[in-house]
Write a protein that holds these residues in place. Sequence first.
Motif, short mmCIF file in Angstrom:
data_model
loop_
_atom_site.label_atom_id
_atom_site.label_comp_id
_atom_site.label_asym_id
_atom_site.label_seq_id
_atom_site.Cartn_x
_atom_site.Cartn_y
_atom_site.Cartn_z
N ALA A 44 0.82 -1.21 0.00
CA ALA A 44 0.00 0.00 0.00
C ALA A 44 0.86 1.26 0.00
O ALA A 44 0.55 2.25 -0.69
N ARG A 45 1.93 1.23 0.76
CA ARG A 45 2.81 2.40 0.79
C ARG A 45 3.49 2.63 -0.55
O ARG A 45 3.62 3.77 -1.01
N ALA A 47 2.35 1.69 -3.45
CA ALA A 47 1.32 2.14 -4.39
C ALA A 47 1.01 3.62 -4.21
O ALA A 47 0.61 4.30 -5.17
N ALA A 48 1.19 4.11 -3.00
CA ALA A 48 0.95 5.53 -2.72
C ALA A 48 2.14 6.40 -3.10
O ALA A 48 2.11 7.62 -2.87
N GLY A 49 3.18 5.79 -3.66
CA GLY A 49 4.32 6.55 -4.12
C GLY A 49 5.47 6.68 -3.15
O GLY A 49 6.42 7.42 -3.41
#
Length: 579
Positions: A44-45, A47-49
């Motif tokens: 998730a991190r 994917a958040a850039g």
Amino acid sequence: MTRTSPPDAVRAAYARIRSAEPGHVWIHLRAEEDALADAGDVAARTAAGVDLPLAGLVFAVKDNIDVAGLPTTAAHPEFAFVPATSAPVVERLRAAGAVLVGKTNLDQFATGLVGTRSPYGPVASAVDPDRVAGGSSSGSGAAVGLGLVDFALGTDTAGSGRVPAAFNGVVGLKPTVGLLPADGVVPACPSYDTVSVFAADVALAARVLTVCQAPTTGDVPDPQDAGATRAPDARAWPADAPQGAPAHPVVAVPRDEDLGTLSPAVRAAFAAAIGRLEGTGATVRRIDLTPFLAAGRLLYDGGLVAERAWSYGEFLAGHPEQADPSVAAIATAASGVEGTRVVADQQRLAGLTRQGRRLLDGTDALLVPTAPIHPTFAQVAADPIGVNSTVGTFTNFVNLMDLAAVAVPAGQVDGEGQFGVTFVVPAFHDQVAADLAARFLGEGEEAPLLGAPGVDVAVFGAHLRGEPLNAQLDALGGRYLRDVATAPAFRMLLVEGAVDRPAVVRGGEASVPGELWRLSPASLARLLTSIAAPLALGPVELSDGSTVVGFTGAPTGTEPDITHLGGWRAYRTAAATPA
């Protein structure tokens, strides 16, 4: 390079673990669903850039290093406690995206080099099940050697970050003592302990080491708190730490008479390793290893062993059940060492260290066998103290003499197990050892940067690779980074002299080619003092928009303009071509 997604990496790791022989590698293996939850957070991190340099990698830690919520046993069940916070090195790895799968077996209280001194069972070599994995970081070395994890943390006092590397066919990076925080690590000899890294190659070990040095937002135990153990003071990179190994290093090796613990076959393997090193461009110099070997003997046979008693002697005396006999014997003997003996051997060590430094003067590293033997379980059982002592012949002295090291595999010896060699360097020359190890293994000319402070310097003429003054950058511990060019606003003038040099100055319309090097701040200062007018160092804009320190000048107006030739090498070619 395409990275494996963190959840897929975790699933693959647990599949490998389930299919592998148990081998006593683990003391605590996390539930797969817990590791998958961590992996989901990492995914998730990313994917958040968020840039997570270790995303997609799984790791293990030796069970004398704290992980919040998991017991720390140091391989003694009654010592177990569950820490509320993780050691900073663990926190930093997890913050960088690596997922922890478990805690590994070890020689009890990190005392031993064989990997059999544990009530959780002896650990076998990943390569030869009849031979030991080496200690004390036995489980960590075997976990990497078996391919169960991408990398693992160990600790190293007398060789525990290097011997398991040799016996399991992996890389062991033992940094300068103090470079990595020791908070959250159960001490063995606190003056000489360090966290170490095991990986399949130098490149990954270097990446892990760099992450472990990074700032952390987590809390570490306050040494003033009741029950807290005072960790050794951290040490920052000095301003003169070299940025890389020379192109043609001088490497010290032991004399033949210093190799008496090696069999003829292992001597031949070491000779082959020396030849392989020479094939990378190194020059070998034989030195007398006597002071190094004498220093190594002080760790267990002298007063310095008293630190073992301070670390865990009282606990073992009160909890003898499940104590390993060899570890208990060492602690008991250590508790009887008089204070004057400790001081005497500290002074003896200081003298031997001075001798060793003089012998290494003019060299870039020392190459030694990591261990003279790779013992079988039967050999260790027959002589547990003697075999352990022999294994540490070439490792015990390193931390005592404030040296850093990188251990690398060097093949198998028929009938005698795994063999490895170690590059040993002065404190904070870790980058030199990593570069030499990478060359030895064929990973390239250099390992990734380890984090020592550096300044990027653009050179355009006589300091370029292959040019007359390039040796100055080598001698200053400089590191070639890449080819560059200036912004299209410069011109190149010829400064004639004993060695012709160019002055790259503003006021033109050309993009001048050059190279970008990295120097330590202290080396940059030394370079500056060697530069004669009209040359100077100053800000230079590069074609990528960055500004770096570079060779420029204050022209007198008499220097010929050679910009039209297209750079220094083109000028040299033109000058050498008959008209």
